[in-house]
Design a protein around this motif. Structure first.
Motif, PDB file in Angstrom:
ATOM      1  N   TYR A   1       0.851  -1.207   0.000  1.00 48.56           N
ATOM      2  CA  TYR A   1       0.000   0.000   0.000  1.00 48.56           C
ATOM      3  C   TYR A   1       0.881   1.249   0.000  1.00 48.56           C
ATOM      4  O   TYR A   1       0.595   2.224  -0.710  1.00 48.56           O
TER       5      TYR A   1
ATOM      6  N   GLY B   1      -5.476  -0.703  11.634  1.00 44.59           N
ATOM      7  CA  GLY B   1      -4.967  -0.909  10.280  1.00 44.59           C
ATOM      8  C   GLY B   1      -4.374   0.397   9.786  1.00 44.59           C
ATOM      9  O   GLY B   1      -4.646   0.873   8.682  1.00 44.59           O
TER      10      GLY B   1
ATOM     11  N   ASP C   1      -1.940  -1.594  14.546  1.00 43.07           N
ATOM     12  CA  ASP C   1      -1.642  -2.384  13.351  1.00 43.07           C
ATOM     13  C   ASP C   1      -0.977  -3.667  13.828  1.00 43.07           C
ATOM     14  O   ASP C   1      -0.373  -3.695  14.909  1.00 43.07           O
TER      15      ASP C   1
HETATM   16  C1  LIG Z   1      -4.174  -1.054   2.954  1.00 46.10           C
HETATM   17  S1  LIG Z   1      -3.423  -0.620   4.494  1.00 46.10           S
HETATM   18  C2  LIG Z   1      -4.473   0.728   4.990  1.00 46.10           C
HETATM   19  C3  LIG Z   1      -3.745   1.845   5.728  1.00 46.10           C
HETATM   20  C4  LIG Z   1      -4.624   3.017   6.153  1.00 46.10           C
HETATM   21  N1  LIG Z   1      -5.698   2.575   7.030  1.00 46.10           N
HETATM   22  C5  LIG Z   1      -5.227   3.709   4.974  1.00 46.10           C
HETATM   23  O1  LIG Z   1      -6.362   3.338   4.600  1.00 46.10           O
HETATM   24  O2  LIG Z   1      -4.623   4.605   4.375  1.00 46.10           O
HETATM   25  C6  LIG Z   1      -4.006  -1.937   5.553  1.00 46.10           C
HETATM   26  C7  LIG Z   1      -3.318  -2.006   6.899  1.00 46.10           C
HETATM   27  O3  LIG Z   1      -4.022  -2.935   7.725  1.00 46.10           O
HETATM   28  C8  LIG Z   1      -3.095  -3.714   8.447  1.00 46.10           C
HETATM   29  N2  LIG Z   1      -3.753  -4.973   8.813  1.00 46.10           N
HETATM   30  C9  LIG Z   1      -4.176  -5.967   7.981  1.00 46.10           C
HETATM   31  N3  LIG Z   1      -4.766  -6.944   8.689  1.00 46.10           N
HETATM   32  C10 LIG Z   1      -4.714  -6.571   9.994  1.00 46.10           C
HETATM   33  C11 LIG Z   1      -5.176  -7.160  11.215  1.00 46.10           C
HETATM   34  N4  LIG Z   1      -5.793  -8.345  11.220  1.00 46.10           N
HETATM   35  N5  LIG Z   1      -4.960  -6.502  12.388  1.00 46.10           N
HETATM   36  C12 LIG Z   1      -4.336  -5.289  12.390  1.00 46.10           C
HETATM   37  N6  LIG Z   1      -3.879  -4.684  11.264  1.00 46.10           N
HETATM   38  C13 LIG Z   1      -4.066  -5.304  10.075  1.00 46.10           C
HETATM   39  C14 LIG Z   1      -1.921  -3.896   7.496  1.00 46.10           C
HETATM   40  O4  LIG Z   1      -0.726  -4.220   8.195  1.00 46.10           O
HETATM   41  C15 LIG Z   1      -1.870  -2.521   6.840  1.00 46.10           C
HETATM   42  O5  LIG Z   1      -1.029  -1.644   7.547  1.00 46.10           O
END
Ligand SMILES: C[S@@+](CC[C@H](N)C(=O)[O-])C[C@H]1O[C@@H](n2cnc3c(N)ncnc32)[C@H](O)[C@@H]1O
Length: 276
Positions: free
Chosen positions: A29, A86, A113
């Protein structure tokens, strides 16, 4: 340190916690957003995903724009506490605390996260306005009880006041077999009345074939993902969704008079709801 720098020492970077040889969704991302915290494995997986759905750069940019607009809107509605699950890798000046504290400097933000690479960059998230507060927790969305029980959260959040939970571009990493509705029920159950949930989520509504290939590209990289239909995404909200509904993130509260990419190009819906 610049992750694209060829002098980067993979041996040192490749700790048991942070493996640069395996693609991570946070770093992919970051790549779509034009960031520098990504490595060969992330860029290779991202290239496969981009072959399947070439406008992912637009999706990422518009999703981040939605994040900033929805946080500003929540702050204007009087919310002063945000739980951003996240979080992703920080983007200079374009993080949740930046958007919230621009409206209300006293805003408090807890970031969550499960990716250790985000933890490694968390310092950049902990620099908000001293009149407010920021905290970071390494935890998993699928274990909401561990988030609510965390001492850093307890020290930052007042449970007698509304809290905005942000699930921005994360629920598509919780496929149906991991019980997304159960996770959401356990996550939102403890919230006081008047709290909010803001959520964005990718959709295969406009290009099912491209998104099936994209899901395969993520799966090959070891990242389970599931796009959902607009109806399924609306169904994730445990409370009635507020106007303007669950719509393309590019159109949600878009600045008047600006041009926005079409819903198909973006293929990501967002919305927010308020706990009665
Ligand atoms: C696509 S990024 C989105 C970042 C930000 N929220 C944005 O929308 O700009 C998704 C994030 O969710 C985190 N993530 C995915 N599955 C997760 C989980 N089960 N628990 C916590 N974080 C998670 C990933 O590590 C990543 O940093």
């Amino acid at each position: 340190m610049d992750a694209r720098d060829r002098s980067w020492d993979d041996e040192r970077a490749d700790t048991p916690e942070i493996n640069v040889r395996v693609a991570h969704s946070a770093r992919m991302y970051d790549y779509y957003l034009g960031g520098k915290t990504n490595f060969d494995a992330d860029r290779e997986a991202a290239a496969n995903a981009l072959r399947a759905f070439p406008s992912l750069f637009t999706t990422a940019r518009e999703n981040r724009g939605f994040l900033l607009r929805v946080v500003a809107e929540l702050a204007r509605r009087g919310v002063r506490q945000f739980l951003d699950i996240g979080t992703g890798i920080p983007v200079e000046g374009r993080n949740t605390h930046d958007a919230a504290q621009a409206v209300a400097p006293e805003s408090r933000v807890v970031y969550v996260d499960n990716d250790p690479i985000v933890l490694a960059h968390a310092r950049a998230l902990l620099t908000g306005d001293p009149r407010g507060a920021t905290a970071y927790i390494q935890a998993d969305l699928r274990a909401p009880e561990s988030i609510w029980a965390d001492p850093a959260l307890r020290a930052t959040v007042d449970f007698t006041e509304p809290i905005a939970v942000l699930l921005i571009a994360i629920m598509h990493f919780v496929p149906d077999e991991q019980d997304p509705h159960g996770v959401l029920a356990r996550l939102t159950g403890p919230l006081p009345a008047g709290s909010f949930l803001a959520l964005s989520h990718v959709t295969h509504d406009f290009d099912p074939v491209g998104w099936a290939k994209l899901v395969s590209a993520y799966q090959e990289a070891g990242i389970p993902a599931q796009p959902r239909t607009g109806g399924e995404i609306e169904g994730l909200f445990p409370w009635p969704v507020l106007a303007p509904g669950v719509i393309s993130v590019a159109q949600w509260n878009a600045p008047v008079g600006g041009s926005v990419p079409g819903a198909a190009e973006v293929s990501c819906y967002g919305g927010m709801a308020r706990k009665p």
